[in-house]
Design a protein around this motif. Structure first.
Motif, PDB file in Angstrom:
ATOM      1  N   ILE A 104       0.844  -1.201   0.000  1.00 15.16           N
ATOM      2  CA  ILE A 104       0.000   0.000   0.000  1.00 15.16           C
ATOM      3  C   ILE A 104       0.877   1.249   0.000  1.00 15.16           C
ATOM      4  O   ILE A 104       0.623   2.204  -0.748  1.00 15.16           O
ATOM      5  CB  ILE A 104      -0.958  -0.009   1.199  1.00 15.16           C
ATOM      6  CG1 ILE A 104      -2.003  -1.111   1.025  1.00 15.16           C
ATOM      7  CG2 ILE A 104      -1.621   1.338   1.388  1.00 15.16           C
ATOM      8  CD1 ILE A 104      -2.842  -1.384   2.247  1.00 15.16           C
ATOM      9  N   ALA A 105       1.945   1.241   0.803  1.00 14.22           N
ATOM     10  CA  ALA A 105       2.849   2.393   0.852  1.00 14.22           C
ATOM     11  C   ALA A 105       3.541   2.596  -0.486  1.00 14.22           C
ATOM     12  O   ALA A 105       3.695   3.735  -0.953  1.00 14.22           O
ATOM     13  CB  ALA A 105       3.876   2.200   1.961  1.00 14.22           C
ATOM     14  N   ASP A 106       3.969   1.489  -1.120  1.00 15.69           N
ATOM     15  CA  ASP A 106       4.604   1.596  -2.435  1.00 15.69           C
ATOM     16  C   ASP A 106       3.636   2.159  -3.471  1.00 15.69           C
ATOM     17  O   ASP A 106       4.010   3.002  -4.294  1.00 15.69           O
ATOM     18  CB  ASP A 106       5.113   0.234  -2.906  1.00 15.69           C
ATOM     19  CG  ASP A 106       6.349  -0.227  -2.153  1.00 15.69           C
ATOM     20  OD1 ASP A 106       6.972   0.608  -1.468  1.00 15.69           O
ATOM     21  OD2 ASP A 106       6.665  -1.428  -2.247  1.00 15.69           O
ATOM     22  N   GLY A 107       2.400   1.707  -3.443  1.00 10.46           N
ATOM     23  CA  GLY A 107       1.390   2.202  -4.379  1.00 10.46           C
ATOM     24  C   GLY A 107       1.123   3.684  -4.185  1.00 10.46           C
ATOM     25  O   GLY A 107       0.983   4.437  -5.158  1.00 10.46           O
ATOM     26  N   TYR A 108       1.064   4.111  -2.931  1.00 15.21           N
ATOM     27  CA  TYR A 108       0.835   5.526  -2.641  1.00 15.21           C
ATOM     28  C   TYR A 108       2.008   6.367  -3.154  1.00 15.21           C
ATOM     29  O   TYR A 108       1.800   7.411  -3.800  1.00 15.21           O
ATOM     30  CB  TYR A 108       0.664   5.727  -1.135  1.00 15.21           C
ATOM     31  CG  TYR A 108       0.371   7.153  -0.760  1.00 15.21           C
ATOM     32  CD1 TYR A 108      -0.906   7.683  -0.892  1.00 15.21           C
ATOM     33  CD2 TYR A 108       1.383   7.988  -0.279  1.00 15.21           C
ATOM     34  CE1 TYR A 108      -1.174   8.993  -0.556  1.00 15.21           C
ATOM     35  CE2 TYR A 108       1.126   9.304   0.050  1.00 15.21           C
ATOM     36  CZ  TYR A 108      -0.152   9.799  -0.084  1.00 15.21           C
ATOM     37  OH  TYR A 108      -0.416  11.097   0.244  1.00 15.21           O
ATOM     38  N   ALA A 109       3.232   5.903  -2.914  1.00 18.19           N
ATOM     39  CA  ALA A 109       4.415   6.641  -3.369  1.00 18.19           C
ATOM     40  C   ALA A 109       4.450   6.707  -4.895  1.00 18.19           C
ATOM     41  O   ALA A 109       4.776   7.754  -5.475  1.00 18.19           O
ATOM     42  CB  ALA A 109       5.684   5.983  -2.839  1.00 18.19           C
ATOM     43  N   ARG A 110       4.107   5.599  -5.554  1.00 20.19           N
ATOM     44  CA  ARG A 110       4.070   5.570  -7.012  1.00 20.19           C
ATOM     45  C   ARG A 110       3.044   6.554  -7.560  1.00 20.19           C
ATOM     46  O   ARG A 110       3.284   7.262  -8.537  1.00 20.19           O
ATOM     47  CB  ARG A 110       3.705   4.168  -7.480  1.00 20.19           C
ATOM     48  CG  ARG A 110       4.647   3.596  -8.441  1.00 20.19           C
ATOM     49  CD  ARG A 110       4.231   2.232  -8.851  1.00 20.19           C
ATOM     50  NE  ARG A 110       5.336   1.334  -8.588  1.00 20.19           N
ATOM     51  CZ  ARG A 110       5.295   0.048  -8.772  1.00 20.19           C
ATOM     52  NH1 ARG A 110       4.193  -0.530  -9.179  1.00 20.19           N
ATOM     53  NH2 ARG A 110       6.347  -0.689  -8.538  1.00 20.19           N
ATOM     54  N   GLY A 111       1.875   6.580  -6.919  1.00 21.55           N
ATOM     55  CA  GLY A 111       0.832   7.515  -7.331  1.00 21.55           C
ATOM     56  C   GLY A 111       1.269   8.959  -7.187  1.00 21.55           C
ATOM     57  O   GLY A 111       0.993   9.791  -8.057  1.00 21.55           O
ATOM     58  N   GLU A 112       1.962   9.264  -6.105  1.00 19.26           N
ATOM     59  CA  GLU A 112       2.469  10.626  -5.888  1.00 19.26           C
ATOM     60  C   GLU A 112       3.480  10.993  -6.975  1.00 19.26           C
ATOM     61  O   GLU A 112       3.447  12.097  -7.514  1.00 19.26           O
ATOM     62  CB  GLU A 112       3.117  10.742  -4.513  1.00 19.26           C
ATOM     63  CG  GLU A 112       2.131  10.733  -3.360  1.00 19.26           C
ATOM     64  CD  GLU A 112       1.323  12.013  -3.309  1.00 19.26           C
ATOM     65  OE1 GLU A 112       1.895  13.106  -3.465  1.00 19.26           O
ATOM     66  OE2 GLU A 112       0.103  11.902  -3.120  1.00 19.26           O
ATOM     67  N   MET A 113       4.379  10.057  -7.304  1.00 18.96           N
ATOM     68  CA  MET A 113       5.379  10.331  -8.344  1.00 18.96           C
ATOM     69  C   MET A 113       4.710  10.546  -9.698  1.00 18.96           C
ATOM     70  O   MET A 113       5.093  11.449 -10.456  1.00 18.96           O
ATOM     71  CB  MET A 113       6.390   9.181  -8.443  1.00 18.96           C
ATOM     72  CG  MET A 113       7.347   9.133  -7.282  1.00 18.96           C
ATOM     73  SD  MET A 113       8.759   8.007  -7.474  1.00 18.96           S
ATOM     74  CE  MET A 113       7.993   6.476  -7.912  1.00 18.96           C
ATOM     75  N   MET A 114       3.714   9.736 -10.015  1.00 14.71           N
ATOM     76  CA  MET A 114       3.013   9.888 -11.296  1.00 14.71           C
ATOM     77  C   MET A 114       2.275  11.213 -11.352  1.00 14.71           C
ATOM     78  O   MET A 114       2.235  11.884 -12.394  1.00 14.71           O
ATOM     79  CB  MET A 114       2.060   8.725 -11.514  1.00 14.71           C
ATOM     80  CG  MET A 114       2.771   7.414 -11.811  1.00 14.71           C
ATOM     81  SD  MET A 114       1.673   6.009 -11.937  1.00 14.71           S
ATOM     82  CE  MET A 114       0.809   6.382 -13.445  1.00 14.71           C
ATOM     83  N   SER A 115       1.692  11.613 -10.236  1.00 10.07           N
ATOM     84  CA  SER A 115       0.977  12.885 -10.174  1.00 10.07           C
ATOM     85  C   SER A 115       1.938  14.049 -10.402  1.00 10.07           C
ATOM     86  O   SER A 115       1.643  14.976 -11.169  1.00 10.07           O
ATOM     87  CB  SER A 115       0.286  13.015  -8.821  1.00 10.07           C
ATOM     88  OG  SER A 115      -0.305  14.273  -8.686  1.00 10.07           O
ATOM     89  N   GLU A 116       3.092  13.989  -9.753  1.00 14.13           N
ATOM     90  CA  GLU A 116       4.095  15.041  -9.930  1.00 14.13           C
ATOM     91  C   GLU A 116       4.603  15.070 -11.365  1.00 14.13           C
ATOM     92  O   GLU A 116       4.812  16.143 -11.949  1.00 14.13           O
ATOM     93  CB  GLU A 116       5.257  14.842  -8.960  1.00 14.13           C
ATOM     94  CG  GLU A 116       4.898  15.121  -7.525  1.00 14.13           C
ATOM     95  CD  GLU A 116       6.018  14.753  -6.565  1.00 14.13           C
ATOM     96  OE1 GLU A 116       7.121  14.387  -7.023  1.00 14.13           O
ATOM     97  OE2 GLU A 116       5.782  14.820  -5.347  1.00 14.13           O
ATOM     98  N   ALA A 117       4.808  13.891 -11.950  1.00 12.62           N
ATOM     99  CA  ALA A 117       5.303  13.818 -13.323  1.00 12.62           C
ATOM    100  C   ALA A 117       4.275  14.394 -14.296  1.00 12.62           C
ATOM    101  O   ALA A 117       4.629  15.118 -15.239  1.00 12.62           O
ATOM    102  CB  ALA A 117       5.630  12.378 -13.694  1.00 12.62           C
ATOM    103  N   SER A 118       3.004  14.095 -14.087  1.00  6.30           N
ATOM    104  CA  SER A 118       1.979  14.620 -14.996  1.00  6.30           C
ATOM    105  C   SER A 118       1.852  16.137 -14.860  1.00  6.30           C
ATOM    106  O   SER A 118       1.623  16.829 -15.851  1.00  6.30           O
ATOM    107  CB  SER A 118       0.640  13.937 -14.754  1.00  6.30           C
ATOM    108  OG  SER A 118       0.124  14.286 -13.497  1.00  6.30           O
ATOM    109  N   GLU A 119       2.032  16.670 -13.646  1.00 13.43           N
ATOM    110  CA  GLU A 119       2.009  18.121 -13.464  1.00 13.43           C
ATOM    111  C   GLU A 119       3.167  18.770 -14.202  1.00 13.43           C
ATOM    112  O   GLU A 119       3.006  19.828 -14.821  1.00 13.43           O
ATOM    113  CB  GLU A 119       2.071  18.468 -11.977  1.00 13.43           C
ATOM    114  CG  GLU A 119       0.794  18.205 -11.227  1.00 13.43           C
ATOM    115  CD  GLU A 119       0.926  18.491  -9.746  1.00 13.43           C
ATOM    116  OE1 GLU A 119       1.952  19.082  -9.324  1.00 13.43           O
ATOM    117  OE2 GLU A 119       0.006  18.113  -9.004  1.00 13.43           O
TER     118      GLU A 119
END
Length: 83
Positions: free
Chosen positions: A57-72
């Motif tokens: 769950i922690a890895d998924g959350y971190a991945r989601g944050e990175m993808m969000s930052e990358a898309s921004e």
């Protein structure tokens, strides 16, 4: 009639069995854990599975944050061909 001293009574010297000791007039439990080996293994396995789930769950959350930052960051970049 036989006179019994405190050492021969239920309150003297003997503290009720293996693993029990008297300290300051109180009975202290020094017995090993009553959990069987199988129960201990099951508990350890359950803890390991839970830890693995928390890690996923922690890895998924971190991945989601990175993808969000990358898309921004991608949205801020200028696109070739636009004026």
């Amino acid at each position: 009639m036989k006179v019994r001293g405190i050492s021969n009574s239920i309150y003297g010297g003997y503290a009720g069995g293996d693993g029990l000791t008297m300290k300051n007039g109180r009975l202290i439990n020094n017995r090993p854990c009553g959990e069987t080996g199988i129960a201990e293994m099951a508990r350890a396995r359950k803890m390991a599975k839970r830890e693995e789930k928390v890690s996923m769950i922690a890895d998924g959350y971190a991945r989601g944050e990175m993808m969000s930052e990358a898309s921004e960051m991608m949205m801020m970049m200028p696109i070739k061909g636009r004026r």
